[in-house]
Design a protein around this motif. Structure first.
Motif, PDB file in Angstrom:
ATOM      1  N   ALA A 147      44.681  57.635  62.624  1.00 46.99           N
ATOM      2  CA  ALA A 147      43.477  58.329  63.075  1.00 46.99           C
ATOM      3  C   ALA A 147      42.469  57.376  63.716  1.00 46.99           C
ATOM      4  CB  ALA A 147      42.831  59.063  61.906  1.00 46.99           C
ATOM      5  N   LEU A 148      42.312  56.183  63.163  1.00 47.66           N
ATOM      6  CA  LEU A 148      41.273  55.261  63.625  1.00 47.66           C
ATOM      7  C   LEU A 148      41.796  54.159  64.527  1.00 47.66           C
ATOM      8  CD1 LEU A 148      39.413  54.766  60.199  1.00 47.66           C
ATOM      9  CD2 LEU A 148      38.813  56.348  62.051  1.00 47.66           C
ATOM     10  N   GLY A 149      43.073  53.845  64.411  1.00 44.59           N
ATOM     11  CA  GLY A 149      43.589  52.654  65.075  1.00 44.59           C
ATOM     12  C   GLY A 149      43.537  51.487  64.105  1.00 44.59           C
ATOM     13  N   ARG A 150      44.439  50.521  64.259  1.00 46.68           N
ATOM     14  CA  ARG A 150      44.547  49.433  63.294  1.00 46.68           C
ATOM     15  C   ARG A 150      43.268  48.591  63.231  1.00 46.68           C
ATOM     16  NH1 ARG A 150      48.176  46.729  60.342  1.00 46.68           N
ATOM     17  NH2 ARG A 150      47.923  44.470  60.074  1.00 46.68           N
ATOM     18  N   THR A 151      42.699  48.258  64.394  1.00 47.20           N
ATOM     19  CA  THR A 151      41.504  47.410  64.415  1.00 47.20           C
ATOM     20  C   THR A 151      40.324  48.094  63.748  1.00 47.20           C
ATOM     21  OG1 THR A 151      42.249  46.332  66.450  1.00 47.20           O
ATOM     22  CG2 THR A 151      39.917  46.140  65.882  1.00 47.20           C
ATOM     23  N   ALA A 152      40.098  49.368  64.094  1.00 50.84           N
ATOM     24  CA  ALA A 152      38.986  50.104  63.500  1.00 50.84           C
ATOM     25  C   ALA A 152      39.191  50.292  62.002  1.00 50.84           C
ATOM     26  CB  ALA A 152      38.822  51.455  64.181  1.00 50.84           C
ATOM     27  N   PHE A 153      40.433  50.532  61.597  1.00 43.06           N
ATOM     28  CA  PHE A 153      40.712  50.697  60.174  1.00 43.06           C
ATOM     29  C   PHE A 153      40.399  49.412  59.406  1.00 43.06           C
ATOM     30  CE2 PHE A 153      43.819  49.726  56.826  1.00 43.06           C
ATOM     31  CZ  PHE A 153      43.443  50.668  55.879  1.00 43.06           C
ATOM     32  N   LEU A 154      40.870  48.273  59.934  1.00 44.38           N
ATOM     33  CA  LEU A 154      40.629  46.998  59.254  1.00 44.38           C
ATOM     34  C   LEU A 154      39.137  46.666  59.209  1.00 44.38           C
ATOM     35  CD1 LEU A 154      43.598  44.845  60.611  1.00 44.38           C
ATOM     36  CD2 LEU A 154      43.354  45.883  58.343  1.00 44.38           C
ATOM     37  N   THR A 155      38.426  47.004  60.293  1.00 46.12           N
ATOM     38  CA  THR A 155      36.982  46.757  60.322  1.00 46.12           C
ATOM     39  C   THR A 155      36.265  47.606  59.282  1.00 46.12           C
ATOM     40  OG1 THR A 155      37.084  46.228  62.684  1.00 46.12           O
ATOM     41  CG2 THR A 155      34.926  46.795  61.761  1.00 46.12           C
ATOM     42  N   ALA A 156      36.596  48.890  59.233  1.00 50.77           N
ATOM     43  CA  ALA A 156      35.967  49.787  58.262  1.00 50.77           C
ATOM     44  C   ALA A 156      36.340  49.397  56.834  1.00 50.77           C
ATOM     45  CB  ALA A 156      36.384  51.227  58.537  1.00 50.77           C
ATOM     46  N   TYR A 157      37.599  49.029  56.628  1.00 50.07           N
ATOM     47  CA  TYR A 157      38.063  48.626  55.299  1.00 50.07           C
ATOM     48  C   TYR A 157      37.306  47.391  54.820  1.00 50.07           C
ATOM     49  CZ  TYR A 157      41.233  46.805  51.724  1.00 50.07           C
ATOM     50  OH  TYR A 157      41.757  46.303  50.558  1.00 50.07           O
ATOM     51  N   SER A 158      37.138  46.413  55.708  1.00 52.13           N
ATOM     52  CA  SER A 158      36.423  45.185  55.356  1.00 52.13           C
ATOM     53  C   SER A 158      34.953  45.478  55.060  1.00 52.13           C
ATOM     54  CB  SER A 158      36.538  44.162  56.489  1.00 52.13           C
ATOM     55  OG  SER A 158      37.890  43.827  56.739  1.00 52.13           O
ATOM     56  N   ALA A 159      34.334  46.341  55.874  1.00 52.68           N
ATOM     57  CA  ALA A 159      32.921  46.670  55.681  1.00 52.68           C
ATOM     58  C   ALA A 159      32.697  47.367  54.347  1.00 52.68           C
ATOM     59  CB  ALA A 159      32.430  47.545  56.831  1.00 52.68           C
ATOM     60  N   VAL A 160      33.556  48.325  54.013  1.00 51.76           N
ATOM     61  CA  VAL A 160      33.416  49.041  52.741  1.00 51.76           C
ATOM     62  C   VAL A 160      33.649  48.093  51.572  1.00 51.76           C
ATOM     63  CG1 VAL A 160      34.407  50.861  51.294  1.00 51.76           C
ATOM     64  CG2 VAL A 160      34.008  51.273  53.730  1.00 51.76           C
ATOM     65  N   SER A 161      34.646  47.224  51.681  1.00 50.27           N
ATOM     66  CA  SER A 161      34.943  46.275  50.608  1.00 50.27           C
ATOM     67  C   SER A 161      33.768  45.338  50.370  1.00 50.27           C
ATOM     68  CB  SER A 161      36.204  45.480  50.937  1.00 50.27           C
ATOM     69  OG  SER A 161      37.330  46.326  51.038  1.00 50.27           O
ATOM     70  N   LEU A 162      33.175  44.831  51.455  1.00 47.58           N
ATOM     71  CA  LEU A 162      32.029  43.932  51.316  1.00 47.58           C
ATOM     72  C   LEU A 162      30.820  44.658  50.729  1.00 47.58           C
ATOM     73  CD1 LEU A 162      32.289  41.857  54.633  1.00 47.58           C
ATOM     74  CD2 LEU A 162      32.709  41.052  52.296  1.00 47.58           C
ATOM     75  N   ALA A 163      30.618  45.904  51.147  1.00 50.22           N
ATOM     76  CA  ALA A 163      29.482  46.676  50.635  1.00 50.22           C
ATOM     77  C   ALA A 163      29.628  46.937  49.141  1.00 50.22           C
ATOM     78  CB  ALA A 163      29.360  47.989  51.395  1.00 50.22           C
ATOM     79  N   THR A 164      30.818  47.317  48.705  1.00 51.64           N
ATOM     80  CA  THR A 164      31.032  47.566  47.278  1.00 51.64           C
ATOM     81  C   THR A 164      30.953  46.272  46.476  1.00 51.64           C
ATOM     82  OG1 THR A 164      33.436  47.477  47.662  1.00 51.64           O
ATOM     83  CG2 THR A 164      32.395  49.652  47.635  1.00 51.64           C
ATOM     84  N   LEU A 165      31.406  45.164  47.060  1.00 51.27           N
ATOM     85  CA  LEU A 165      31.298  43.874  46.378  1.00 51.27           C
ATOM     86  C   LEU A 165      29.830  43.468  46.222  1.00 51.27           C
ATOM     87  CD1 LEU A 165      32.636  41.404  45.142  1.00 51.27           C
ATOM     88  CD2 LEU A 165      32.794  40.414  47.450  1.00 51.27           C
ATOM     89  N   ALA A 166      29.035  43.680  47.274  1.00 47.69           N
ATOM     90  CA  ALA A 166      27.610  43.360  47.196  1.00 47.69           C
ATOM     91  C   ALA A 166      26.922  44.213  46.132  1.00 47.69           C
ATOM     92  CB  ALA A 166      26.957  43.581  48.555  1.00 47.69           C
ATOM     93  N   LEU A 167      27.295  45.491  46.068  1.00 51.20           N
ATOM     94  CA  LEU A 167      26.731  46.367  45.037  1.00 51.20           C
ATOM     95  C   LEU A 167      27.116  45.884  43.643  1.00 51.20           C
ATOM     96  CD1 LEU A 167      25.247  48.961  44.213  1.00 51.20           C
ATOM     97  CD2 LEU A 167      27.433  50.184  44.498  1.00 51.20           C
TER      98      LEU A 167
END
Length: 210
Positions: A30-50
């Motif tokens: 649905a998103l494409g590999r690059t967009a998926f990896l970018t979104a995955y990294s952003a969510v992971s970093l956000a949850t880690l910061a929380l």
């Protein structure tokens, strides 16, 4: 403590849910590999910061168990093994036809190294908020280990999961030239650096128990 538990569960979910085979393939399509990896990294970093913020805000709380001094000494002594597995994984190509180097010792060096790191900390820590965080990290590492084992081909699985299991059973052989001395030496250097920096960056001094 409730916020810490919630943020830990969110961190686990951010790693586990996108890593499920059906979910991952659907998101990539649905998103494409690059967009998926970018979104995955952003969510992971956000949850880690929380998680970091909620850990700092959580009360010291009660101790769920009091680790013996021997467990803390064992954690310090055994930590180079976890670091060696991680160094071997990060410096050895994983996608080859035949396993080489660290992949002759174990089929899942990276996730096994992280799992060992978390379990050693759980063995030497007992405060409630520490147990919550490291238990969550252990769950992520265990999921990653299972996923990597499932994705490994028959050739890599010859090594087994436990270090040297495949070699001791005669299914694999140790080729020290593929590993070299630089990797274990780097693991020792990292271990020494972490011991020295631990009381400065994190707080507790592991050397106090030696």
């Amino acid at each position: 403590m409730e916020l810490l538990i919630l943020s830990t569960l969110l961190l686990i979910g951010s790693h586990v849910v996108p890593g499920l085979p059906g979910v991952r393939s659907s998101l990539v399509a649905a998103l494409g590999r690059t967009a998926f990896l970018t979104a995955y990294s952003a969510v992971s970093l956000a949850t880690l910061a929380l998680l970091v913020r909620s850990y700092a805000a959580a009360d010291m709380g009660a101790w769920l168990y009091v680790p013996p001094a021997e467990a803390r000494v064992f954690t310090v002594v055994a930590m180079p093994v976890a670091l060696f597995l991680l160094v071997g994984r990060l410096t050895t190509p994983a996608r080859t036809a035949d396993p080489a180097g660290i992949y002759r010792i174990t089929a899942v060096p990276g996730s096994l190294g992280v799992l060992l790191w978390t379990l050693l900390h759980l063995a030497s820590l007992g405060e409630a908020r520490q147990v919550v965080v490291f238990a969550g990290m252990a769950a992520i590492a265990l999921f990653s280990l299972a996923r990597n084992w499932h994705a490994a081909g028959p050739a890599r699985r010859r090594a087994g999961i436990l270090p040297f299991a495949g070699i001791l059973l005669g299914r694999e052989r140790l080729e020290w030239g593929e590993i070299g001395w630089a990797r274990p030496l780097l693991a020792i250097v990292l271990w020494a650096a972490l011991l020295l920096l631990h009381p400065v960056v994190i707080g507790p001094d592991p050397l106090a128990y030696l």
